[in-house]
Design an enzyme around this catalytic site. Structure first.
Site, PDB file in Angstrom:
ATOM      1  N   ALA A 160      56.239  36.182  38.144  1.00 10.58           N
ATOM      2  CA  ALA A 160      56.978  35.937  39.397  1.00 10.58           C
ATOM      3  C   ALA A 160      56.396  34.672  40.026  1.00 10.58           C
ATOM      4  O   ALA A 160      55.991  34.654  41.193  1.00 10.58           O
ATOM      5  CB  ALA A 160      56.913  37.143  40.331  1.00 10.58           C
TER       6      ALA A 160
ATOM      7  N   HIS B  72      51.130  29.350  42.183  1.00 11.28           N
ATOM      8  CA  HIS B  72      50.736  29.313  40.763  1.00 11.28           C
ATOM      9  C   HIS B  72      50.883  27.901  40.207  1.00 11.28           C
ATOM     10  O   HIS B  72      50.032  27.422  39.459  1.00 11.28           O
ATOM     11  CB  HIS B  72      51.645  30.237  39.929  1.00 11.28           C
ATOM     12  CG  HIS B  72      51.580  31.684  40.286  1.00 11.28           C
ATOM     13  ND1 HIS B  72      52.629  32.356  40.872  1.00 11.28           N
ATOM     14  CD2 HIS B  72      50.581  32.600  40.135  1.00 11.28           C
ATOM     15  CE1 HIS B  72      52.302  33.623  41.054  1.00 11.28           C
ATOM     16  NE2 HIS B  72      51.064  33.799  40.630  1.00 11.28           N
TER      17      HIS B  72
ATOM     18  N   GLN C 102      45.124  47.407  36.654  1.00 15.01           N
ATOM     19  CA  GLN C 102      44.609  47.014  37.972  1.00 15.01           C
ATOM     20  C   GLN C 102      45.450  47.564  39.121  1.00 15.01           C
ATOM     21  O   GLN C 102      45.193  47.269  40.278  1.00 15.01           O
ATOM     22  CB  GLN C 102      44.470  45.501  38.079  1.00 15.01           C
ATOM     23  CG  GLN C 102      45.772  44.719  38.159  1.00 15.01           C
ATOM     24  CD  GLN C 102      45.526  43.226  38.115  1.00 15.01           C
ATOM     25  OE1 GLN C 102      45.221  42.670  37.070  1.00 15.01           O
ATOM     26  NE2 GLN C 102      45.651  42.557  39.257  1.00 15.01           N
TER      27      GLN C 102
ATOM     28  N   LYS D 230      43.866  32.742  47.720  1.00 16.14           N
ATOM     29  CA  LYS D 230      44.470  33.836  48.481  1.00 16.14           C
ATOM     30  C   LYS D 230      43.786  35.147  48.094  1.00 16.14           C
ATOM     31  O   LYS D 230      43.508  35.985  48.939  1.00 16.14           O
ATOM     32  CB  LYS D 230      45.977  33.924  48.244  1.00 16.14           C
ATOM     33  CG  LYS D 230      46.623  35.018  49.086  1.00 16.14           C
ATOM     34  CD  LYS D 230      48.114  35.002  49.009  1.00 16.14           C
ATOM     35  CE  LYS D 230      48.623  35.480  47.681  1.00 16.14           C
ATOM     36  NZ  LYS D 230      48.329  36.918  47.431  1.00 16.14           N
TER      37      LYS D 230
HETATM   38  O1  PAF Z   1      45.600  37.392  40.505  1.00 14.78           O
HETATM   39  C1  PAF Z   1      46.337  37.908  39.639  1.00 14.78           C
HETATM   40  O2  PAF Z   1      47.527  37.608  39.525  1.00 14.78           O
HETATM   41  C2  PAF Z   1      45.747  38.965  38.719  1.00 14.78           C
HETATM   42  O3  PAF Z   1      44.832  39.769  39.375  1.00 14.78           O
HETATM   43  C3  PAF Z   1      45.148  38.372  37.431  1.00 14.78           C
HETATM   44  C4  PAF Z   1      43.943  37.503  37.729  1.00 14.78           C
HETATM   45  C5  PAF Z   1      46.199  37.571  36.687  1.00 14.78           C
HETATM   46  C6  PAF Z   1      44.677  39.492  36.505  1.00 14.78           C
HETATM   47  O4  PAF Z   1      45.730  40.318  36.132  1.00 14.78           O
END
Ligand code: PAF
Length: 284
Positions: free
Chosen positions: A32, A37, A61, A152
């Site tokens: 997304a 990013h 996670q 962030k």
């Molecule tokens: O920050 C994120 O988007 C996630 O925690 C990461 C570092 C890609 C790990 O899944």
């Protein structure tokens, strides 16, 4: 740009870069993709010969199954944006590729100590363990020279640094500034889940943090903390989960401005069922 899905594909692509003696930057993401990013991808392109980006919504996670289910997924648009930005490799593994043993058989476990015990670590049990597991596995596969993370997720950077230290991993961790909408809202993949009214009110999160930074050391830590929590909670659709004023190195709450050289205010706010985080440096 090469799109890799399997372990064999990413290993072959990375080995080729290594054989050519070229440097590799890496940005792990959950997709997304937004301009936050993309700022990391651009920084990596500027710093390295090649840049790899992973897109993987990591189940280990997420402590809340609904958050995992509703996490935005836009893989085709992500690939197009990465190609347009000039990334060299997009790594888009499946859950089976990242966890061949099956999610129920994942056994790695991390102890991040005090860094992982507060804020996101306290609010989302197991979250940082899952981050540590997936980032370590991604680092093993991609073997970058440098990895880029957005500030962030302020505490996450401290966790990744600690993981790299504990496991003796030779990868430079590069924190990159928060990218904001013009009105100040920190860019987040979760922003797409806000309805227009929630989006209008969410701007008060960053605006309150900016006011707190202006007030800074004219107020005590305790007063500044109450100011932020009360101001945000007074916005009808916003509910503060926590606001902590912490040492920017250790993530531990501070009681006085003299307690640390670098002091950061970290906030998590629930807007309906969308959980947004943000932070601001209050002393450096
Ligand atoms: O920050 C994120 O988007 C996630 O925690 C990461 C570092 C890609 C790990 O899944």
């Amino acid at each position: 740009m090469i799109v890799c899905k399997s372990r064999e594909e990413i290993s072959a692509a990375v080995d080729k870069i290594r054989r050519q003696g070229r440097s590799l930057g890496f940005i792990p993401t959950m997709g997304a993709l937004h301009q936050g990013h993309i700022s990391l991808v651009k920084k990596s392109i500027a710093d390295n010969d090649c840049t790899a980006v992973s897109v993987f919504v990591n189940p280990t996670q997420f402590n809340n199954p609904n958050d995992l289910k509703t996490y935005p997924r836009t893989v085709d648009a992500d690939i197009a944006l990465l190609e347009q930005t000039g990334a060299d490799i997009a790594f888009i593994p499946s859950v089976e590729t990242m966890y061949p043993e099956g999610l129920e058989n994942v056994t790695e476990s991390y102890d991040f100590g005090a860094i992982g015990a507060v804020m996101e670590g306290a609010a989302r049990p197991g979250h940082f363990n899952g981050v540590g597991i997936v980032v370590h596995r991604l680092f093993d596969l991609v073997k970058p020279d440098r990895a880029y993370f957005g500030m962030k997720d302020f505490q996450q950077i401290a966790i990744i640094r600690e993981m790299v230290r504990q496991r003796n991993i030779d990868i430079e961790i590069i924190p990159c500034p928060i990218v904001r909408e013009t009105d100040g809202l920190a860019l987040s993949s979760r922003n797409t889940r806000l309805n227009p009214e929630q989006r209008n009110q969410a701007v008060q999160i960053s605006q309150t943090l900016f006011k707190a930074a202006d007030l800074g050391q004219t107020r005590s830590i305790a007063d500044l903390k109450s100011f932020v929590i009360d101001t945000v909670n007074n916005v009808p659709l916003l509910e503060v989960e926590y606001f902590e004023i912490v040492d920017g190195q250790t993530m531990q709450p501070v009681a006085n401005w003299d307690d640390a050289d670098w002091i950061v205010g970290c906030i998590t706010v629930n807007v309906g069922d969308v959980r947004l985080i943000d932070n601001i440096t209050l002393k450096q």
